[in-house]
Design an enzyme around this catalytic site. Structure first.
Site, PDB file in Angstrom:
ATOM      1  N   GLY A 133       6.968  -7.424   3.632  1.00 33.26           N
ATOM      2  CA  GLY A 133       7.928  -6.386   3.230  1.00 33.26           C
ATOM      3  C   GLY A 133       8.875  -6.852   2.135  1.00 33.26           C
ATOM      4  CB  THR A 134       8.462  -9.496  -0.463  1.00 32.92           C
ATOM      5  OG1 THR A 134       7.630 -10.220   0.444  1.00 32.92           O
ATOM      6  CG2 THR A 134       9.348 -10.428  -1.237  1.00 32.92           C
ATOM      7  CB  THR A 135       7.830  -4.804  -2.555  1.00 29.31           C
ATOM      8  OG1 THR A 135       6.754  -5.733  -2.703  1.00 29.31           O
ATOM      9  CG2 THR A 135       8.007  -4.012  -3.817  1.00 29.31           C
ATOM     10  CD1 TRP A 136      12.011  -0.776   1.553  1.00 25.63           C
ATOM     11  CD2 TRP A 136      11.119  -1.329   3.540  1.00 25.63           C
ATOM     12  NE1 TRP A 136      12.467   0.125   2.485  1.00 25.63           N
ATOM     13  CE2 TRP A 136      11.931  -0.192   3.712  1.00 25.63           C
ATOM     14  CE3 TRP A 136      10.459  -1.863   4.644  1.00 25.63           C
ATOM     15  CZ2 TRP A 136      12.096   0.422   4.954  1.00 25.63           C
ATOM     16  CZ3 TRP A 136      10.616  -1.246   5.881  1.00 25.63           C
ATOM     17  CH2 TRP A 136      11.430  -0.127   6.030  1.00 25.63           C
ATOM     18  CG  HIS A 182       6.771 -15.739  -0.626  1.00 23.73           C
ATOM     19  ND1 HIS A 182       7.195 -14.657   0.110  1.00 23.73           N
ATOM     20  CD2 HIS A 182       5.980 -15.211  -1.610  1.00 23.73           C
ATOM     21  CE1 HIS A 182       6.680 -13.549  -0.410  1.00 23.73           C
ATOM     22  NE2 HIS A 182       5.950 -13.856  -1.455  1.00 23.73           N
ATOM     23  NE  ARG A 207       3.890  -5.219   7.733  1.00 25.91           N
ATOM     24  CZ  ARG A 207       3.179  -4.636   6.772  1.00 25.91           C
ATOM     25  NH1 ARG A 207       2.926  -5.294   5.656  1.00 25.91           N
ATOM     26  NH2 ARG A 207       2.730  -3.409   6.915  1.00 25.91           N
ATOM     27  NE  ARG A 258      -2.873  -2.489   2.847  1.00 17.77           N
ATOM     28  CZ  ARG A 258      -3.263  -2.005   4.013  1.00 17.77           C
ATOM     29  NH1 ARG A 258      -4.330  -1.245   4.090  1.00 17.77           N
ATOM     30  NH2 ARG A 258      -2.592  -2.296   5.124  1.00 17.77           N
TER      31      ARG A 258
HETATM   32  P1  PAP Z   1       4.786  -9.852  -1.466  1.00 16.88           P
HETATM   33  O1  PAP Z   1       5.212 -10.718  -0.340  1.00 16.88           O
HETATM   34  O2  PAP Z   1       3.506 -10.292  -2.113  1.00 16.88           O
HETATM   35  O3  PAP Z   1       5.848  -9.587  -2.459  1.00 16.88           O
HETATM   36  P2  PAP Z   1       5.176  -7.553   0.177  1.00 16.88           P
HETATM   37  O4  PAP Z   1       6.030  -6.581  -0.530  1.00 16.88           O
HETATM   38  O5  PAP Z   1       5.768  -8.325   1.271  1.00 16.88           O
HETATM   39  O6  PAP Z   1       4.397  -8.444  -0.864  1.00 16.88           O
HETATM   40  O7  PAP Z   1       3.930  -6.813   0.814  1.00 16.88           O
HETATM   41  C1  PAP Z   1       3.495  -5.558   0.533  1.00 16.88           C
HETATM   42  C2  PAP Z   1       3.497  -4.780   1.826  1.00 16.88           C
HETATM   43  O8  PAP Z   1       4.746  -4.101   1.932  1.00 16.88           O
HETATM   44  C3  PAP Z   1       2.428  -3.734   1.782  1.00 16.88           C
HETATM   45  O9  PAP Z   1       2.070  -3.503   3.140  1.00 16.88           O
HETATM   46  P3  PAP Z   1       0.655  -2.877   3.554  1.00 16.88           P
HETATM   47  O10 PAP Z   1      -0.400  -3.655   2.874  1.00 16.88           O
HETATM   48  O11 PAP Z   1       0.596  -2.983   5.048  1.00 16.88           O
HETATM   49  O12 PAP Z   1       0.689  -1.448   3.098  1.00 16.88           O
HETATM   50  C4  PAP Z   1       3.193  -2.584   1.179  1.00 16.88           C
HETATM   51  O13 PAP Z   1       2.585  -1.350   1.351  1.00 16.88           O
HETATM   52  C5  PAP Z   1       4.516  -2.696   1.894  1.00 16.88           C
HETATM   53  N1  PAP Z   1       5.595  -2.033   1.172  1.00 16.88           N
HETATM   54  C6  PAP Z   1       5.857  -2.078  -0.158  1.00 16.88           C
HETATM   55  N2  PAP Z   1       6.926  -1.329  -0.443  1.00 16.88           N
HETATM   56  C7  PAP Z   1       7.355  -0.793   0.709  1.00 16.88           C
HETATM   57  C8  PAP Z   1       8.425   0.082   1.039  1.00 16.88           C
HETATM   58  N3  PAP Z   1       9.240   0.563   0.127  1.00 16.88           N
HETATM   59  N4  PAP Z   1       8.578   0.420   2.342  1.00 16.88           N
HETATM   60  C9  PAP Z   1       7.746  -0.063   3.287  1.00 16.88           C
HETATM   61  N5  PAP Z   1       6.709  -0.882   3.042  1.00 16.88           N
HETATM   62  C10 PAP Z   1       6.514  -1.244   1.757  1.00 16.88           C
END
Ligand code: PAP
Length: 333
Positions: free
Chosen positions: A81-84, A145, A167, A299
């Site tokens: 959930g880094t991006t979030w 990370h 997570r 995703r």
């Molecule tokens: P990173 O560690 O490589 O930066 P990171 O953002 O942690 O990536 O992982 C992406 C996951 O966060 C994706 O999960 P999924 O594969 O299970 O779908 C992505 O969809 C999810 N994600 C990105 N943005 C959000 C958001 N705004 N709210 C909730 N989940 C999100």
């Protein structure tokens, strides 16, 4: 073992390792190695696994970064959930700077990874280049990370704040597998699910073992709750309003009653929601500096997608590992 990818000039930047410094080359020669997920190899350093360039960045960050008390450091295992978290923290901290959240907000035109850079992947990535970060106005928001043991001394000792987000390992694994496959398309093709799963259970993921990463920050959050805040993706999904207010309190910028009644909390949550961010032009068609397409960070954004991929046997196996690793520490998912 797959051959080094440097020889193919058409590869995207994230797969190239041509500018690895001699010091890091010498170091990795001495380290245990396994096959990597995206990069050809992972190397074990102080109990954690790294791709060569990431290790170089992690060590440079550890050696050179000077934390100041106002810094905010966001930490995650990849795909937790880094991006979030980056989007939420950026919007939270800059809420007075960009009051017109629906119109001129940087998150509308920049991916969260650009607004909150990774230490070891973006800032300390290049050989021998130490970034000039003193001119950034406080509070500076960075992310990493890196496992706790590899954080710089000044970061541990200063009064800066660390927000750690983890997570459910089952969803983290599934997300990591899909992400890795996207990034392997141009090099090695799909990583078989069973192979990836065994590797995850053995702990040989980027910055893994997953459990040791989580436990390092979990223990620190228990010992120094004013320093390290420990969050779970699933709780953020369930109670986003509550968690965002908790983060604001922890970072010393709580929402006022007036802000709450004016809908500031909800506006931030809406701006940073998966639906909003993933549908922005920049996140549909843009790329970050490593040439990873922004859309790969969005995703599904749901809890429990593991049910669609993992077999009953895999779930049982992972549950046993999770209980073994986390049970005695009072941590569950
Ligand atoms: P990173 O560690 O490589 O930066 P990171 O953002 O942690 O990536 O992982 C992406 C996951 O966060 C994706 O999960 P999924 O594969 O299970 O779908 C992505 O969809 C999810 N994600 C990105 N943005 C959000 C958001 N705004 N709210 C909730 N989940 C999100």
């Amino acid at each position: 073992m797959t051959k080094s990818s440097d020889e193919n000039p058409t590869l995207p930047k994230y797969l190239k390792e041509d500018d690895l410094g001699q010091e890091c080359k010498d170091l990795i020669q001495t380290l245990p190695l396994v096959e990597g997920w995206i990069d050809p190899t992972f190397h074990e350093y102080q109990g954690f696994w790294f791709a060569p360039k990431i290790l170089q960045g992690a060590l440079s960050f550890q050696k050179h970064f000077q934390a100041i008390d106002t810094d905010i450091i966001l930490v995650t295992n990849p795909k937790s959930g880094t991006t979030w978290l980056k989007a939420l923290t950026f919007a939270l901290i800059n809420r007075n700077k960009y009051p017109n959240i629906h119109k001129n907000h940087p998150l509308l035109t920049s991916n969260p990874h650009v607004l909150v850079p990774f230490m070891e992947i973006n800032l300390y990535y290049e050989t021998d280049i130490v970034p000039e970060l003193n001119s950034l106005s406080p509070p500076r928001i960075f992310s990493t990370h890196n496992p706790y043991v590899l954080l710089p001394k000044s970061l541990k000792e200063s009064n800066c704040k660390v927000v750690y987000l983890c997570r459910d390992p089952k969803d983290t694994f599934v997300s990591l597998w899909h992400f890795s496959n996207k990034l392997r398309e141009q090099s090695r093709g799909t990583l078989p699910l069973e192979e990836a799963f065994e590797s995850f259970c053995r702990g040989t993921t980027s910055y893994g073992p997953f459990w040791d990463h989580v436990l390092g920050y979990w223990k620190e959050s228990l010992e120094r709750p004013e320093k390290v805040m420990f969050l779970k993706y699933e709780e953020m999904k369930m109670k986003p309003n509550f968690v965002l207010k908790e983060i604001a309190k922890f970072l010393g910028c709580p929402f006022s009653e007036e802000e709450e009644s004016n809908g500031v909390v909800d506006d931030i949550l809406h701006l940073c929601s998966f639906e909003k961010l993933s549908n922005l032009e920049i996140n549909k068609n843009g790329k970050i500096s490593s040439e990873i397409e922004n859309k790969n960070f969005f995703r599904l954004g749901k809890v429990g997608d593991w049910k669609n991929l993992l077999t009953t046997k895999m779930v049982e196996q992972l549950n046993i590992v999770v209980e073994e690793k986390f049970g005695k520490h009072g941590l569950s998912f």
